[in-house]
Design an enzyme around this catalytic site. Structure first.
Site, PDB file in Angstrom:
ATOM      1  CD  GLU A 210      -2.473  -1.285   2.717  1.00  0.00           C
ATOM      2  OE1 GLU A 210      -3.281  -2.209   2.899  1.00  0.00           O
ATOM      3  OE2 GLU A 210      -2.172  -0.451   3.605  1.00  0.00           O
ATOM      4  CE  LYS A 212       5.301   4.850   6.919  1.00  0.00           C
ATOM      5  NZ  LYS A 212       4.783   6.160   7.314  1.00  0.00           N
ATOM      6  NE  ARG A 217      -3.433   3.790  11.731  1.00  0.00           N
ATOM      7  CZ  ARG A 217      -2.604   2.868  12.203  1.00  0.00           C
ATOM      8  NH1 ARG A 217      -1.343   3.195  12.460  1.00  0.00           N
ATOM      9  NH2 ARG A 217      -3.023   1.639  12.400  1.00  0.00           N
ATOM     10  NE  ARG A 232       0.570   7.756  14.882  1.00  0.00           N
ATOM     11  CZ  ARG A 232       1.115   6.787  14.142  1.00  0.00           C
ATOM     12  NH1 ARG A 232       1.507   5.682  14.714  1.00  0.00           N
ATOM     13  NH2 ARG A 232       1.265   6.940  12.848  1.00  0.00           N
ATOM     14  CD  GLU A 261      -1.838   7.777   7.704  1.00  0.00           C
ATOM     15  OE1 GLU A 261      -1.693   9.009   7.705  1.00  0.00           O
ATOM     16  OE2 GLU A 261      -1.066   6.988   8.290  1.00  0.00           O
ATOM     17  CG  PHE A 301      -4.732   1.594   6.126  1.00  0.00           C
ATOM     18  CD1 PHE A 301      -4.756   0.941   7.344  1.00  0.00           C
ATOM     19  CD2 PHE A 301      -4.212   2.877   6.083  1.00  0.00           C
ATOM     20  CE1 PHE A 301      -4.293   1.536   8.485  1.00  0.00           C
ATOM     21  CE2 PHE A 301      -3.731   3.488   7.221  1.00  0.00           C
ATOM     22  CZ  PHE A 301      -3.769   2.814   8.430  1.00  0.00           C
ATOM     23  NE  ARG A 372       7.192   0.315  16.719  1.00  0.00           N
ATOM     24  CZ  ARG A 372       6.876   1.348  15.937  1.00  0.00           C
ATOM     25  NH1 ARG A 372       6.885   1.221  14.632  1.00  0.00           N
ATOM     26  NH2 ARG A 372       6.539   2.513  16.458  1.00  0.00           N
ATOM     27  CE  LYS A 378       8.471   2.622  10.550  1.00  0.00           C
ATOM     28  NZ  LYS A 378       8.084   3.642  11.552  1.00  0.00           N
TER      29      LYS A 378
END
Length: 511
Positions: A210, A212, A217, A232, A261, A301, A372, A378
């Protein structure tokens, strides 16, 4: 329960090098607590407060300790909680003196070790290695529950204290109450860095690729005619984003939670710089005027919830299929491939369109809220890391009187500490120097003649050429030609990149 018992637990946890021993020590401590004490133990072991941030700095603590006489009356956890609640409630004229008095009374009943612990707790400097992930394992052990069930509940619980008490007092039934609910924001799933397309495919095999986006966010909740939008940081910014509310109301579903986003676009359709987009989220007044100047466009997304059904546990390929059905016009640009040439072509297309790079996402992974991992990776044109400022040195020449040379640290996911990777003063504009000096002084914990040490809260995006061996720093690694790209005020220190990520990048560049 006495504070001394908790302090002893922290000392023993710090002294242990084994994860299993840390978990056992923390679990044993939790089992000694009752009722409200369970919540306090969980909060304090994780280095946080039930009251949130209360604005106590090192100078106030020093003021409270000055001339302090010791009392023999021992402190309980409830005594500490009551004192901190009084600190949090003090506002207005004379509040500094009143807060110092509250702290002085608290410290007068504390031993030397207890004072040290309380000082660290109040300014956010607890470093006993009891990261939330470690504490979740301890809660599971103490409550005799599967760790996976406790981790899942933690995605939706208001706080670690509430989770600990529910688990220990009510078991499976207690943590079963915590699930994804409309209008209750979920911590966003986070990504690690990958050096290149080959590394990403080695980890993920076939992936969803996708664009970035360098935007804000957002998490969009819809229930009937009501829409709420969260950042976020789980902040409700619904009133600041009327065009996104209008868009969500027209999505043809009754209930939904979407992740994505918000991006400001130039007249030619290319993305606005990150700082421009973030102006919309930072302003509560003149929303109508700012909307005309910086209109935002939604790019979704992920789909987390649809018409009464949580999608959190479903694989990503199923979630994006749902997203395509309900909001195809707002989907971020994506392809699915295991072909490295196709992925590289896609990356170049993203960069040509003005975006940061691409995301590579496992098609089989569930949504791991607040975590994470290597299910999302990324890739950017220039390698960057989100690091935490640990200290800053006073500048010279034109930078005299400004905090300039930044000490950069990555988070250690095992110990909870921040590992220094180097220093930099490059990339800083005069405006950034002014801002960071004021901000860092507000986070000061102590100083020496040349350096101001700060609470590890401020996240900065650092670009660099490569990673090299360095005996000078604790991890044996350092960033070469590091330069400041921007401050990430939308991120907390817990969302910064880890030393484990840095190590993986170092290995990949040497392969």
């Amino acid at each position: 329960m006495r504070l001394a018992k908790l302090v002893d637990t922290v000392t023993r946890t710090r002294a242990s090098d084994k994860r299993s021993d840390k978990v056992r020590i923390l679990a044993d401590m939790l089992l000694l607590a009752r009722a409200r004490e369970i919540e306090l133990v969980a909060f304090y072991l994780s280095g946080s407060l039930p009251q949130g941030r209360i604005g106590v700095g090192w100078s106030l603590i020093q003021q409270a300790m000055a001339g302090n006489e010791s009392s023999m009356e021992p402190l309980s956890l409830q005594d500490v909680d009551d004192a901190i609640s009084r600190l949090a409630a003090e506002r207005g004229a004379g509040s500094t003196e009143r807060r110092a008095a509250v702290l002085a009374r608290l410290f007068s009943r504390a031993s030397t070790d207890e004072r040290r612990f309380l000082s660290q707790l109040l300014i956010g400097e607890i470093r006993q290695g009891a990261l939330e992930g470690l504490l979740l394992e301890a809660i599971a052990r103490a409550a005799r529950l599967p760790p996976s069930d406790v981790r899942q509940a933690s995605m939706f619980v208001p706080s670690i204290g509430v989770l600990a008490r529910a688990a220990l007092e009510e078991g499976a039934m207690g943590i079963g109450r915590f699930s994804l609910k409309l209008f209750t924001p979920v911590a966003p799933m986070l990504a690690n860095s990958a050096g290149d397309v080959g590394e990403a495919l080695n980890r993920l095999e076939e992936a969803a690729w996708e664009y970035k986006l360098d935007g804000a966010r957002i998490q969009v909740h819809k229930g009937g005619d009501e829409v709420r939008i969260f950042t976020r940081q789980l902040q409700d910014v619904t009133q600041r984003l009327p065009e996104l509310v209008e868009w969500a109301k027209h999505v043809p579903v009754r209930e939904m939670v979407l992740d994505g986003e918000a991006l400001g676009l130039r007249p030619d359709g290319r993305p606005q710089p990150f700082q421009i987009t973030m102006r919309r989220l930072g302003r509560q007044k003149d929303v109508t005027t700012l909307r005309k100047e910086i209109p935002l466009t939604p790019y979704m997304f992920d789909a987390l919830y649809l018409d009464g059904t949580s999608l959190i546990g479903q694989p990503y390929r199923d979630r994006i299929e749902v997203l395509s059905e309900v909001a195809s016009s707002a989907r971020v640009t994506q392809i699915q491939t295991s072909d490295p040439d196709q992925a590289r072509t896609f990356l170049q297309a993203a960069l040509t369109a003005g975006h940061e790079g691409v995301m590579a996402k496992s098609l089989s992974a569930s949504y791991n809220a607040g975590q994470r991992g290597f299910h999302w990776l990324k890739l950017k044109e220039a390698t960057t890391l989100d690091l935490v400022i640990l200290a800053a040195e006073w500048g010279n020449g034109r930078r005299e009187g400004r905090l300039s040379n930044l000490h950069l640290g990555a988070r250690d996911s095992e110990s909870g500490q921040f590992v220094m990777l180097g220093k930099t003063f490059k990339g800083l504009t005069d405006e950034m120097l002014r801002w960071q000096t004021q901000k860092l002084l507000s986070l000061e914990t102590h100083r020496d003649p040349s350096t101001v040490f700060v609470r590890p809260e401020l996240v900065v995006e650092i670009a660099f050429s490569d990673i090299q061996d360095s005996p000078r720093y604790p991890a044996g690694l350092a960033l070469r030609f590091a330069r400041v790209k921007r401050y990430r005020t939308d991120k907390t220190a817990n969302q910064a990149d880890t030393i484990q990520t840095v190590t993986e990048l170092f290995k990949s560049q040497r392969a």
